[in-house]
Scaffold this motif. Sequence first.
Motif, PDB file in Angstrom:
ATOM      1  N   VAL A 325       0.833  -1.207   0.000  1.00  0.00           N
ATOM      2  CA  VAL A 325       0.000   0.000   0.000  1.00  0.00           C
ATOM      3  C   VAL A 325       0.870   1.260   0.000  1.00  0.00           C
ATOM      4  O   VAL A 325       0.445   2.329  -0.455  1.00  0.00           O
ATOM      5  N   PRO A 342       0.881  -5.462   5.721  1.00  0.00           N
ATOM      6  CA  PRO A 342       0.929  -5.323   7.187  1.00  0.00           C
ATOM      7  C   PRO A 342       0.249  -6.451   7.956  1.00  0.00           C
ATOM      8  O   PRO A 342       0.770  -6.881   8.991  1.00  0.00           O
ATOM      9  N   ASP A 343      -0.868  -6.962   7.461  1.00  0.00           N
ATOM     10  CA  ASP A 343      -1.538  -7.998   8.250  1.00  0.00           C
ATOM     11  C   ASP A 343      -0.789  -9.331   8.194  1.00  0.00           C
ATOM     12  O   ASP A 343      -0.849 -10.119   9.145  1.00  0.00           O
ATOM     13  N   ARG A 566       2.428  -5.441  21.614  1.00  0.00           N
ATOM     14  CA  ARG A 566       1.213  -6.008  21.004  1.00  0.00           C
ATOM     15  C   ARG A 566       0.654  -7.225  21.724  1.00  0.00           C
ATOM     16  O   ARG A 566      -0.524  -7.532  21.601  1.00  0.00           O
TER      17      ARG A 566
ATOM     18  N   ASN B 508       0.619   7.413   7.491  1.00  0.00           N
ATOM     19  CA  ASN B 508       1.170   6.179   6.935  1.00  0.00           C
ATOM     20  C   ASN B 508       0.063   5.128   6.954  1.00  0.00           C
ATOM     21  O   ASN B 508      -0.377   4.721   8.032  1.00  0.00           O
ATOM     22  N   PRO B 509      -0.363   4.691   5.777  1.00  0.00           N
ATOM     23  CA  PRO B 509      -1.488   3.735   5.736  1.00  0.00           C
ATOM     24  C   PRO B 509      -1.208   2.455   6.510  1.00  0.00           C
ATOM     25  O   PRO B 509      -2.138   1.793   6.956  1.00  0.00           O
ATOM     26  N   ASN B 510       0.066   2.132   6.693  1.00  0.00           N
ATOM     27  CA  ASN B 510       0.387   0.929   7.467  1.00  0.00           C
ATOM     28  C   ASN B 510      -0.057   1.037   8.929  1.00  0.00           C
ATOM     29  O   ASN B 510      -0.275   0.021   9.591  1.00  0.00           O
ATOM     30  N   LEU B 513      -3.485  -0.367   8.561  1.00  0.00           N
ATOM     31  CA  LEU B 513      -3.564  -1.770   8.130  1.00  0.00           C
ATOM     32  C   LEU B 513      -2.914  -2.739   9.123  1.00  0.00           C
ATOM     33  O   LEU B 513      -3.288  -3.898   9.193  1.00  0.00           O
ATOM     34  N   SER B 514      -1.968  -2.239   9.913  1.00  0.00           N
ATOM     35  CA  SER B 514      -1.383  -3.109  10.947  1.00  0.00           C
ATOM     36  C   SER B 514      -2.411  -3.480  12.006  1.00  0.00           C
ATOM     37  O   SER B 514      -2.244  -4.467  12.720  1.00  0.00           O
ATOM     38  N   ALA B 582       2.012   0.976  13.208  1.00  0.00           N
ATOM     39  CA  ALA B 582       2.798   0.086  12.344  1.00  0.00           C
ATOM     40  C   ALA B 582       4.217  -0.088  12.867  1.00  0.00           C
ATOM     41  O   ALA B 582       4.961  -0.943  12.383  1.00  0.00           O
TER      42      ALA B 582
END
Lengths: 593, 593
Positions: A325, A342-343, A566, B508-510, B513-514, B582
Amino acid sequence: MPIYNAPNKDTQFILHEVLNISGSDIPGYSELEPEFTGAVLEEAGKIATNVLHPLNVVGDTEGCRLENGVVYTPTGFKDGFAQMKEGGWTGLDMPEEYGGQNMPYVLGTAVGELFSASNQAFTMYQGLTHGAASAILAHGTEEQKNTYLPNMVSCEWTGTMNLTEPHCGTDLGLMRTKAEPQTDGSYKISGQKIFISAGEHDMADNIIHLVLAKIVGGPEGIKGVSLFIVPKYHVNEDGSLGERNGATVGNIEEKMGIHGNSTCVMNYDEATGYLLGEEHKGMRAMFTMMNEARLGVAMQGLAQADAAYQNAVEYAKDRLQGRAVTGTENPDGPADPLIVHPDIRRSLMDQKSFAEGARAFVLWGATMIDKAHRSGDKDADGLISLLTPVLKGFLTDEGYDMTVKAQQVYGGHGYIEEWGMSQYTRDARIAMIYEGANGVQALDLVGRKLAQDGGKHVMAFFEMVKTFCKENAGQNEAYDKAFIEPLKAASKDLQSAGMYFMQEGVKNPNNALSGSNDFMHMFGHVCLGLMWAQMAKAAQETLDGGTSDKEFYEAKINTGRFYMARRLPATALHLARIQTGANTVMALEAASF
Amino acid sequence: MPIYNAPNKDTQFILHEVLNISGSDIPGYSELEPEFTGAVLEEAGKIATNVLHPLNVVGDTEGCRLENGVVYTPTGFKDGFAQMKEGGWTGLDMPEEYGGQNMPYVLGTAVGELFSASNQAFTMYQGLTHGAASAILAHGTEEQKNTYLPNMVSCEWTGTMNLTEPHCGTDLGLMRTKAEPQTDGSYKISGQKIFISAGEHDMADNIIHLVLAKIVGGPEGIKGVSLFIVPKYHVNEDGSLGERNGATVGNIEEKMGIHGNSTCVMNYDEATGYLLGEEHKGMRAMFTMMNEARLGVAMQGLAQADAAYQNAVEYAKDRLQGRAVTGTENPDGPADPLIVHPDIRRSLMDQKSFAEGARAFVLWGATMIDKAHRSGDKDADGLISLLTPVLKGFLTDEGYDMTVKAQQVYGGHGYIEEWGMSQYTRDARIAMIYEGANGVQALDLVGRKLAQDGGKHVMAFFEMVKTFCKENAGQNEAYDKAFIEPLKAASKDLQSAGMYFMQEGVKNPNNALSGSNDFMHMFGHVCLGLMWAQMAKAAQETLDGGTSDKEFYEAKINTGRFYMARRLPATALHLARIQTGANTVMALEAASF
């Protein structure tokens, strides 16, 4: 075809840079220099990768076959077993007087991970033998030891553990298998045992069954249970094999996984048995090696997770699907590799941070067992006794989840047997069940271990975490924030949960037991948090001292930061659940389910 | 042999006391009076319990067999399929003009759960046909509809969906299957498709394959993909079957589960295909029914979890092991049943509160699909579009976990195929993968659906939760505390996560998405929290009004209280993870994994 590579670099890092084993005063540890353990691990890794791993899929696909009372193991197992014996791997941590190499348990465990990861079903044949031999070593007479141990240490003969009966597993007091005393001091054993791993097979000349049974006329329930040695073939005085004993396989079970191991229904029909240890003290004799056996199963949880993870990484690097992305990363290819997403990263980091943390936890646990056995250290014995249900329950629950995550990385290919990822989940599933189902581990932890010796060991654990935090805080702000603070918070959650159990469990024990599973998991997280804080510290020290392998140590710290950020915060959720008590858990009538 | 009982009482409660469907103005809903849906569910339950359920183990054990290009389904499947067709179950929610019964989708879903729970592999044959028929219904010419639909609605002919190729699953733009235009307007389709459920079998006279392919000379990538109808046998103008088409099965896959369904490698060798819908709009045509298809998979997650749960309850009531810590409950027996133990309760409550909450969520989702399709309601369409990845991803992830928990209640017997619990987990596993792997669902949710129509639908969702809380708070203190407050807190967590994505995702799109997997799960929990708040409210109203079935309604409220207290607080953990962004997820170089 899946891959497997022995994670020896990581194991060496833990053994020497984190646990500093060769600097320990535990008898036998001074020999465990990095060069030595490195050489042992390298050889073991070759066997794992070249011999056991190729047999893993074969074992799963072919399974075992019962024909006319004989169990045939999958193609190649016999040859593989011969190579294990030749290499002396079966007696690595057994006494020299019986043909073993007398290595500390920590080295046996490090090596055991490689064998288990490359082929769990196969490794169980020697694992069960090890367990049975350990019980004979601890409780057998000189004659029994001399009769059985040399051949068991070399795995010329294998061993089994016979506990479960069709109507009783956890509650062994209900058992019906009986032992009738004979005039010559032996017993006639009669009854049926189920789920007997390696109960019958074609890889050994003799099988030494350890069987729990009730001596006729003895006390009721669990207090009347004794342990017996029941050889498949009688052993003559000169050590040669005699007549067949009345111990026969009735059936082999169709299972979800570990197909390469024969799980037998065993029928004892007036089989001759010999008392091992004292009358009516069978549970004690069987469970002497319980901490070891359960740590061994904990290690299986880690092993399957790591093997599955290694494959997930390969696939994620290889499979091209979609674009990052944040901008194309593989402009010459039709798509970017999965690992850019990322996933997928999140899943791989879950797996990696678990496997490396679990490895440290298991090896640390093994050093405590050595300390207890080799140095006679009571505190180490108490601590490992406390942590054993955490190791077994947490690492096998999580280990299974990680194999499911690894499988998921493969998408549809994960569901197809051809790719081998389904086997990791199916094999890993058993570790949550055997050697005491994980619910029983949680019960053992909360109902028994917490209060053992007046709560001394759990207090020592908290003290140890506190001391670690105190000694290592205030030197590096980034480290404090990423490691010390989350560890403190998680440890505080765990203490609060323990406090809740003390206060509310007195009012109603169900208030504690309703939270036992959550407590076991939060305890596991705190232990892995501690491992990561220690590993990050060790890695930072090496980086500060200068190293040509910066990438490894930086990755170690970053993986630890992931775990702390996390995964560790799960303790707060477990605490919140625990603090709701038994109220909603026990509200329904049984008929309302 | 496992048991299965249709949970019709619970389904009726949800349809009528919670969703009040017959009071809705959605066309066709006024017919859905309790007596009517009760009668339909009762008949469907009989088929599920008496016909499909006994075939479930058979299908798993025998699997499908490929011989000379013919796939043979397991013993009894053909007869069972004939009974499904005879009963008219295959066209329950299809239009009357093609032989269906034109019932709303919500009833089809309620019935579908019973079929799927009793035999997922079997039910997929008609499920895939339903999906293919729906696509033809939406995009076919009059001639296509008349040619295929009557026989597909009755399942005389079955259907398939052909998307995946060996090198591409999620990223269909990479596909290589090509379509060459012919002078008569048809196309020659050539290529290989994999993972084709029900691709070939012996239960239908013809199989109508819907195949995605690229028209030669069309645009690159996903924009050049078109959808084609490729019948196994050509259909003559009079409707009779003609020559065999060039669509053949290359292999059937060995899978972890759903063995009763034939998962085929399909080879298209200049097979004649007919364009369905517009050129290069194949993805749109294939995915018109996506919300329905994914809700169907969500329902499978619930179905397997409920079936496994039912068995776990039976075993927990039946198996005697240990004594209740609070005092013997079965003094005349040798031990108490498992269900007295708090950790077994905890597991059963996890399962029960999931299954009942998920059932409400799925049926609520089905009413939105009806509202969108039958009433043309754009808001309903937008909301179900938002919730579809949550339904699919959350309910299949959780559904799988619940089958694992049910299996665990059995201890060692859960691992033995004889008891049937392994099959539930192995079958349930696929639902996390197919119809878009759950990682892709999470990506769809966070990357696309949240911002759809300017974020209108997610705002509407939050508004709906807020309104519900406002309208129902302040009347009953116990209800407020047990339901309204936790729901508010969880919804607030979800909003905070959405806010984080907006603020940090821009940088940051991550960062967004993370957290996609966590967000999908927390969204699922909030939805189940809402369902439980609604169900508890409905149950309380019935109790307040007086009922002869107090036990059912009280159990409903207590099960809801469990969910709100023990499960819903997971939102806080998900939020904590999301807010780490992220940073730690993306820190490693690919080489460091």
